[in-house]
Design a protein around this motif. Sequence first.
Motif, PDB file in Angstrom:
ATOM      1  N   MET A 191       0.878  -1.174   0.000  1.00 20.74           N
ATOM      2  CA  MET A 191       0.000   0.000   0.000  1.00 20.74           C
ATOM      3  C   MET A 191       0.912   1.220   0.000  1.00 20.74           C
ATOM      4  SD  MET A 191      -2.962  -1.035   2.679  1.00 20.74           S
ATOM      5  CE  MET A 191      -3.659  -2.702   2.698  1.00 20.74           C
TER       6      MET A 191
ATOM      7  N   PHE B  95      -2.414   7.019   1.167  1.00 24.20           N
ATOM      8  CA  PHE B  95      -3.846   7.156   1.427  1.00 24.20           C
ATOM      9  C   PHE B  95      -4.166   8.607   1.702  1.00 24.20           C
ATOM     10  CE2 PHE B  95      -7.661   6.968   4.206  1.00 24.20           C
ATOM     11  CZ  PHE B  95      -8.519   6.398   3.271  1.00 24.20           C
TER      12      PHE B  95
ATOM     13  N   VAL C 293      -2.076  -6.215  -3.793  1.00 25.60           N
ATOM     14  CA  VAL C 293      -2.700  -6.020  -2.478  1.00 25.60           C
ATOM     15  C   VAL C 293      -4.068  -6.710  -2.456  1.00 25.60           C
ATOM     16  CG1 VAL C 293      -3.758  -4.284  -0.973  1.00 25.60           C
ATOM     17  CG2 VAL C 293      -1.487  -3.884  -1.938  1.00 25.60           C
TER      18      VAL C 293
ATOM     19  N   ASP D 198      -7.033  -7.315   3.025  1.00 23.32           N
ATOM     20  CA  ASP D 198      -6.082  -6.501   3.786  1.00 23.32           C
ATOM     21  C   ASP D 198      -6.509  -5.034   3.796  1.00 23.32           C
ATOM     22  OD1 ASP D 198      -4.684  -8.778   4.215  1.00 23.32           O
ATOM     23  OD2 ASP D 198      -3.032  -8.311   2.864  1.00 23.32           O
TER      24      ASP D 198
ATOM     25  N   SER E 146      -7.223  -3.047   7.235  1.00 22.44           N
ATOM     26  CA  SER E 146      -6.477  -1.833   7.577  1.00 22.44           C
ATOM     27  C   SER E 146      -7.366  -0.602   7.676  1.00 22.44           C
ATOM     28  CB  SER E 146      -5.393  -1.558   6.527  1.00 22.44           C
ATOM     29  OG  SER E 146      -4.409  -2.550   6.564  1.00 22.44           O
ATOM     30  N   PHE E 147      -8.367  -0.510   6.797  1.00 22.90           N
ATOM     31  CA  PHE E 147      -9.085   0.767   6.687  1.00 22.90           C
ATOM     32  C   PHE E 147     -10.481   0.795   7.289  1.00 22.90           C
ATOM     33  CE2 PHE E 147      -5.611   1.293   3.759  1.00 22.90           C
ATOM     34  CZ  PHE E 147      -5.193   2.568   4.101  1.00 22.90           C
TER      35      PHE E 147
ATOM     36  N   ARG F 149     -10.638   2.568  10.476  1.00 22.17           N
ATOM     37  CA  ARG F 149     -10.494   4.023  10.349  1.00 22.17           C
ATOM     38  C   ARG F 149     -11.700   4.643   9.650  1.00 22.17           C
ATOM     39  NH1 ARG F 149      -4.339   3.916   7.936  1.00 22.17           N
ATOM     40  NH2 ARG F 149      -4.015   1.795   8.684  1.00 22.17           N
TER      41      ARG F 149
END
Lengths: 249, 440
Positions: free
Chosen positions: B62, B65, B78, B82, B86-87, B90
Amino acid sequence: MTDTSRQKTVLVLGGRSDIGRAIAHSFAADGYAVALAARNAANLETDKSDISLRHNVPVSLHEFDVLDTGKMEAFIDSLGVLPDVVVSVVGLMGEQAENEKDTDLSARVMRSNYEGPALILGLFANRFEERGSGTLVGVSSVAGDRGRATNYIYGSAKAGFTAFLSGLRNRLARKGVHVVTVKPGFVRTQMTEGMKLPGPITADPEEVAQATVKAVRKGKNTVYTKPVWALIMLIITHIPEAIFKKMSI
Amino acid sequence: MKLSGWGRYPTVECKTSSPRNEADLAGLVRSGQVIARGNGRSYGDSSLNSHMTIDMRRMSRMLAFDEASGQLTAEAGVLLADIISSFLPRGWFPAVTPGTKFVTVGGMIAADVHGKNHHSDGAFSTFLDWVDVLCSDGEIRRCSRDETPDLFEWTVGGMGLTGIIVRAAFRLRPVESGWIRQTTIPAENLAAAIDIFERSADSTYSVAWIDCLSTGASLGRSLVYLGEHAAHADLPRKQLQAPFQTPRKRKLTVPLDAPGFALNRWTVKAFNEVYYRAGRSKTGTQLVDWDTYFYPLDAILKWNRIYGRKGFAQFQCVIPLEQSKDGMQALLEAISAAGQGSFLSVLKRFGAQESRFSFPMEGYTLALDFPVNNRSLELMNRLDEITIAHGGRFYLAKDSRLKAETLAKSDTRVSDFREMRKSTSAAETFSSAQSDRLVL
């Protein structure tokens, strides 16, 4: 985001390799800040952003050459912060057949797998001892458990490294510093690409990484990845030499 | 190494290599005929090339962002899984996701995948800002709607046949939680299901499980699932405390190949009966975690083994809106007459999409899978004919058995695609078992 003032840091020596990258990711997933050290560290920029984006941790890059032993003290000083965990993933396999004929090549394999990693971890050991805390991890190999015709130059250097780590662990056991020896069997990496590896006993770099983080967390001494390798090597090391010398394994 | 797609049919002996960086990749492209492969989730032979199949999974970084726009820049290897892990914590979720999270970014672009929100948001390409493509001359070109637009438009849905997708930038969507408000509506037959879809155009997500063995008045009986991302206001107090935390699901693995007879018209019929009744009793709205809603099959690892050693073939077509009802009716009649029950049959409404080579068009899409055997292959040939007769076309990411003539008949864009491959020399370097079979 974790409180950076108390965030632990892991330094990965050999951060470009598949296992090194995977180990960095696993520690980052555990909340560690990551320092990646390798030759030409500047072009690890993409790995830096990858680790920091995926795990939301700070990542730094550091120029490091395991063969440049004269610069090792300066390298440690340049880090700024003494890490909590240092992992050496540095290694070089080479081609056994070529190494046999060329002393420069075999010396390079020996130095990359034994001399360099042992010296740098030895220097960190002194600093950790002074501080009274820290974990040192050496990624050695099952190849070091017994010399075999197919890879004994690499294997002998790993044997030396394994013995060094064992001694270091013994020395530091009562000083608050822990030493972990990781012995992967076959791993699917760039180093082994193209080799025919037996599927069930071949690990992915991510498995080695997870086992490493777990070993650090639990204070293990020696870990084989996959665990079946402990059994395999137990058998291999117990074959009588008179028989072993005629075997091709 | 013996490789296949997710359907495990066909299997091809392929040379493979896993590049770690651009230099490795460029070297491979110079070596001759190649195709890129992601996580091997296309069903057929799209990602197989016996000379050189490039495994992109080690190019999986990655890169950037942007918190303001939700734009993620990532290398092609990717995994979507994943990205979510990861996101999502958030507050971001993929804007478009296929039915499995075990796909790569490169694969999603190459197939221009669609999700349950195609009718409201379009395909993956809607949210794609740019792509870096390694072309046959060894150069990496950045393409977008404004920059080298031809390459961009052909690469999207181009099945990896314009070049190697190296990295891309695409947008995620902001979400307030990891939960979906799911509404289940039973439909007693096809007409009722289509009515529900047409009435539910405002729903962000919609999809139907369809019983393809029911006959007569209940032909095409379905359970339609509508979904919305749950906002804070939709969450009970317990979930509100940690809106992105959803229960970790236990993963089951299918440990071995089921015997070929395990799935037959009677077992599938019995399953469908139970499933439909269970769904009907649970109608109404409930909160479901994102993993269960979007990826029910991901919970059963290696589920492709339930079709046995010979593997299975997917059939997915789309039929334009004005002919959808008749076309779907004809397809379902052919399937239930043949008694070839498909275990997982999915009906979905597509919105309009302008594209050079992507699969979706406004209308209805039906996805089915069948164990590979002579009878089901024959049935699928029949389904091909019905699709073409109703102006429909086929999804290449699912295909393992179409004939070149059939594809050409279904889609006038095929000849333009071939022409483009010739004029850009892409055909000299990039090919797959599928592109050979379909003469693309």
